[in-house]
Motif scaffolding. Structure first.
Motif, PDB file in Angstrom:
ATOM      1  N   GLU A   1       0.842  -1.175   0.010  1.00  0.00           N
ATOM      2  CA  GLU A   1      -0.211   0.003   0.033  1.00  0.00           C
ATOM      3  C   GLU A   1       0.946   1.213  -0.120  1.00  0.00           C
ATOM      4  O   GLU A   1       0.550   2.239  -0.721  1.00  0.00           O
ATOM      5  N   GLY A   2       1.880   1.345   0.976  1.00  0.00           N
ATOM      6  CA  GLY A   2       2.901   2.280   0.924  1.00  0.00           C
ATOM      7  C   GLY A   2       3.688   2.569  -0.410  1.00  0.00           C
ATOM      8  O   GLY A   2       4.031   3.756  -0.699  1.00  0.00           O
ATOM      9  N   GLN A   3       3.783   1.578  -1.200  1.00  0.00           N
ATOM     10  CA  GLN A   3       4.564   1.796  -2.320  1.00  0.00           C
ATOM     11  C   GLN A   3       3.517   2.229  -3.443  1.00  0.00           C
ATOM     12  O   GLN A   3       4.045   2.937  -4.267  1.00  0.00           O
ATOM     13  N   SER A   4       2.280   2.063  -3.391  1.00  0.00           N
ATOM     14  CA  SER A   4       1.319   2.488  -4.545  1.00  0.00           C
ATOM     15  C   SER A   4       0.726   3.982  -4.189  1.00  0.00           C
ATOM     16  O   SER A   4       0.215   4.360  -5.103  1.00  0.00           O
ATOM     17  N   LEU A   5       0.624   4.296  -2.908  1.00  0.00           N
ATOM     18  CA  LEU A   5       0.082   5.584  -2.628  1.00  0.00           C
ATOM     19  C   LEU A   5       1.262   6.630  -2.595  1.00  0.00           C
ATOM     20  O   LEU A   5       2.364   6.613  -2.026  1.00  0.00           O
ATOM     21  N   ARG A   6       0.907   7.692  -3.086  1.00  0.00           N
ATOM     22  CA  ARG A   6       1.387   8.943  -3.075  1.00  0.00           C
ATOM     23  C   ARG A   6       0.719  10.009  -2.630  1.00  0.00           C
ATOM     24  O   ARG A   6      -0.244  10.120  -2.671  1.00  0.00           O
ATOM     25  N   ARG A   7       1.727  11.111  -2.160  1.00  0.00           N
ATOM     26  CA  ARG A   7       1.142  12.382  -1.724  1.00  0.00           C
ATOM     27  C   ARG A   7       1.305  13.537  -2.587  1.00  0.00           C
ATOM     28  O   ARG A   7       2.522  13.769  -2.995  1.00  0.00           O
ATOM     29  N   GLU A   8       0.359  14.400  -2.927  1.00  0.00           N
ATOM     30  CA  GLU A   8       0.514  15.619  -3.774  1.00  0.00           C
ATOM     31  C   GLU A   8       0.474  16.771  -2.936  1.00  0.00           C
ATOM     32  O   GLU A   8      -0.505  16.853  -2.136  1.00  0.00           O
ATOM     33  N   HIS A   9       1.232  17.641  -2.911  1.00  0.00           N
ATOM     34  CA  HIS A   9       1.239  19.111  -2.116  1.00  0.00           C
ATOM     35  C   HIS A   9       0.050  19.912  -2.941  1.00  0.00           C
ATOM     36  O   HIS A   9       0.292  20.225  -4.121  1.00  0.00           O
ATOM     37  N   LEU A  10      -0.668  20.590  -2.085  1.00  0.00           N
ATOM     38  CA  LEU A  10      -1.659  21.379  -2.786  1.00  0.00           C
ATOM     39  C   LEU A  10      -1.211  22.945  -2.053  1.00  0.00           C
ATOM     40  O   LEU A  10      -1.966  23.056  -1.064  1.00  0.00           O
ATOM     41  N   PRO A  11      -0.743  23.462  -2.830  1.00  0.00           N
ATOM     42  CA  PRO A  11      -0.365  24.848  -2.233  1.00  0.00           C
ATOM     43  C   PRO A  11      -1.633  25.878  -1.877  1.00  0.00           C
ATOM     44  O   PRO A  11      -2.490  25.736  -2.692  1.00  0.00           O
ATOM     45  N   ALA A  12      -1.628  26.484  -0.931  1.00  0.00           N
ATOM     46  CA  ALA A  12      -2.519  27.777  -0.677  1.00  0.00           C
ATOM     47  C   ALA A  12      -2.146  29.049  -1.549  1.00  0.00           C
ATOM     48  O   ALA A  12      -1.222  29.390  -1.796  1.00  0.00           O
ATOM     49  N   ARG A  13      -3.269  29.523  -2.071  1.00  0.00           N
ATOM     50  CA  ARG A  13      -3.017  30.632  -2.648  1.00  0.00           C
ATOM     51  C   ARG A  13      -2.930  32.079  -1.825  1.00  0.00           C
ATOM     52  O   ARG A  13      -3.582  32.052  -0.762  1.00  0.00           O
ATOM     53  N   ARG A  14      -1.861  32.829  -1.889  1.00  0.00           N
ATOM     54  CA  ARG A  14      -1.535  33.876  -1.345  1.00  0.00           C
ATOM     55  C   ARG A  14      -2.609  35.005  -1.531  1.00  0.00           C
ATOM     56  O   ARG A  14      -3.041  35.240  -2.580  1.00  0.00           O
ATOM     57  N   GLY A  15      -3.186  35.665  -0.472  1.00  0.00           N
ATOM     58  CA  GLY A  15      -4.105  36.788  -0.791  1.00  0.00           C
ATOM     59  C   GLY A  15      -3.457  37.808  -1.627  1.00  0.00           C
ATOM     60  O   GLY A  15      -2.493  38.242  -1.864  1.00  0.00           O
ATOM     61  N   SER A  16      -4.680  38.541  -2.408  1.00  0.00           N
ATOM     62  CA  SER A  16      -4.079  39.540  -3.361  1.00  0.00           C
ATOM     63  C   SER A  16      -4.020  40.843  -2.443  1.00  0.00           C
ATOM     64  O   SER A  16      -4.483  41.006  -1.422  1.00  0.00           O
TER      65      SER A  16
END
Length: 577
Positions: A43-58
């Protein structure tokens, strides 16, 4: 003999039996106890984690114009062995790589041939520049599970500043991790910064993503959008005129502050040299400095209207009195005070301002203290206390890093003929341009208001939250500031401030010239103004640091202030004839 053979056979059988039992036990262990561990490893070899960056305020100006924003980016990378599976022919693999390169080339800023060359090597390769065009990101993501499934996708954010150098050093910039490291980007980090998220996804044995629903996703929490008090059009006007005066005078630096007089909101806060936050390759140290809040200077004669209002407020002198401004009145124990434009006669208070008499100002305040007790702290304390009430010696508190507090000489070091005399014409005190603008602003109605840079922000719930009204306190009686403002208007019409005279609009102003605290052979020229003089709407302070070709402020800061007001006032609805 037969008996020995039987024993030998029985021993061998016993050993074989034990071996079979151990083998059976191992099979049971593998099939039961190790199943969980092996499944977890798989399971550990087949699962990956993708980073989802937060948008900085305008960041937006007071009219909603975008000053800084974050855009999503997509970076693509490849591990070349994944692009050349063994079960495919070399021709098929070459065709796949060629197709991938042609798909990416229009978006990543690298020719297809160069991309193809990187993908046939043996090392992990980043494929061009991150993609920021929304349609490009959408197209590439649509192919993530098909023709681009051999590539690694990495989502990021990039900061954009659409107005270029306008308010560049004031806005500041972010680092590679999208953290504010200068200007408002740093000072407003608590509002602008978000919290990143992540998602889980499954890949096959060759690292390709497998479409699967139900895997956990932690969405990012985006930063908050902030509305500033700035007007970017006014900001550009100030910066353009500061660039001009710096070029004409070969000055070290020039900076200026423009306030909305009634609210003390900062309409523009400019400093030259400036910078373009989008250009990370060109950030000299001087360009990062925000002059109006981070640099202190002696205000010189621009301080005289404030001190005259203080003299009236403290009852030191009456508006109808005259002051002895003869040269001999400037001869004091251990020093001599001189006037740049000597009158050598008694002057009215109005004439003291119009002719900018150092001798007159010093003698007004020295009357507070007996020559026999020149360190009478009790007599001088009200003067220093009033300066504190005008905001000097303490930070304004705007959301900018390294704001300077300025300096007021401690009361225990005050002396009748030194600090008390000198501070009346803007010496032995150091201020920031923002402090000076706030103090001069009080000459409109007698009320000191704390300048602000933030009008409000949008909350995480989508509600607009206004910044609470600025702190304010009454410092002068309105009758006193009306008198002083009228005298400043006459200084523009007839005195040393005529370079700011505008047809059709009365301006109340005062020049200031003082020695540089960095280099005593150079000078600091400044100008302070309120306009229109009768009912001010804007307060302006301009500072030109160490001009090479001007002896007096009337030759540098005053003309720059005049050009600024000639542009600002029509923009605000006051035509200049």
């Amino acid at each position: 003999m037969i008996r020995n053979q039987r024993r030998r056979v029985l021993g061998i059988a016993l050993l074989l039996g034990v071996g079979l039992l151990v083998g059976a036990a191992r099979v049971v262990t593998l099939s039961t106890f190790d199943n969980a561990r092996l499944a977890a490893a798989s399971e550990g070899q087949s699962l990956r984690r993708e980073h989802l960056p937060a948008r900085r305020g305008s960041l937006r100006d007071r009219h909603g114009r975008l000053l800084a924003s974050s855009v999503e980016t997509l970076e693509l990378a490849a591990w070349p062995p994944n692009l050349k599976p063994a079960h495919k022919t070399s021709g098929q693999n070459a065709e796949r790589i060629r197709a991938i390169a042609q798909t990416l080339a229009p978006w990543v800023g690298v020719p297809a041939d160069e991309l193809r060359a990187g993908m046939v090597g043996e090392r992990n390769v980043v494929l061009g520049s991150p993609v920021s065009a929304p349609d490009g990101i959408e197209l590439l993501r649509a192919k993530r599970l098909t023709e681009l499934r051999q590539l690694d996708f990495s989502t990021g954010m990039a900061r954009r500043y659409p107005w270029g150098v306008a308010a560049g050093n004031l806005l500041g910039f972010v680092n590679a991790e999208q953290q504010g490291v200068a200007g408002l980007e740093q000072g407003l980090s608590m509002l602008l910064s978000g919290e990143d998220g992540a998602r889980r996804y499954r890949v096959d044995q060759r690292g390709r993503e497998i479409a699967e629903d139900g895997l956990p996703v932690l969405p990012p929490m985006h930063g908050l959008d902030v509305v500033l008090t700035l007007d970017v059009a006014l900001q550009q006007m100030l910066e353009q005129e500061l660039v001009r005066v710096c070029a004409e005078q070969e000055a070290r630096r020039a900076f200026a502050v423009l306030l909305d007089t009634r609210s003390a909101e900062v309409l523009a806060l400019a400093s030259v040299p400036g910078l373009n936050p989008d250009d990370s390759s060109d950030r000299p140290r001087d360009s990062v400095i925000i002059g109006p809040v981070q640099e202190i200077y002696p205000p010189g004669s621009t301080f005289k209207p404030l001190m005259m209002a203080a003299a009236l407020e403290l009852g030191i002198i009456s508006a109808d009195e005259s002051v002895d401004c003869r040269a001999e009145r400037g001869v004091l124990p251990g020093r001599r005070i001189r006037d740049t434009h000597p009158q050598d006669r008694w002057l009215s208070l109005e004439e003291v301002i119009v002719h900018s008499s150092n001798i007159g100002m010093a003698n007004i305040f020295m009357s507070l203290v007996s020559p026999d007790t020149p360190r009478d702290r009790e007599a001088m304390a009200p003067v220093r206390e009033l300066l504190v009430r005008l905001g000097f010696g303490a930070r304004i508190g705007v959301p900018l890093p390294a704001e300077a507090p300025g300096m007021i000489t401690p009361l225990e070091r005050w002396h009748r003929t030194w600090t008390l005399a000198s501070v009346t014409y803007g010496q032995e005190i150091s201020v920031t341009a923002l402090q000076m603008a706030a103090a001069v602003n009080s000459l409109s109605d007698g009320i000191w208001r704390r300048p602000s840079l933030v009008k409000g922000h949008w909350s995480a719930l989508g509600e607009y939250v206004e910044t609470p009204p600025a702190d304010e306190r009454v410092v002068f009686a309105s009758r006193h500031v009306e008198l002083v403002r009228g005298w400043m208007a006459r200084a523009v019409a007839e005195g040393s401030c005529r370079e700011v005279k505008l047809p059709g609009v009365a301006v109340a102003g005062k020049t200031g010239t003082a020695d540089s605290e960095v280099d005593l052979t150079r000078e600091i020229h400044s100008y302070a103004a309120l306009a229109p003089a009768e009912d001010p709407e804007v307060t302006l302070v301009v500072v030109v640091s160490e001009p090479a070709h001007a002896r007096y402020s009337s030759q540098s800061a005053a003309p720059a202030a005049g050009r600024i007001l000639a542009r600002v006032l029509p923009y605000l609805g006051h035509p200049v004839q």
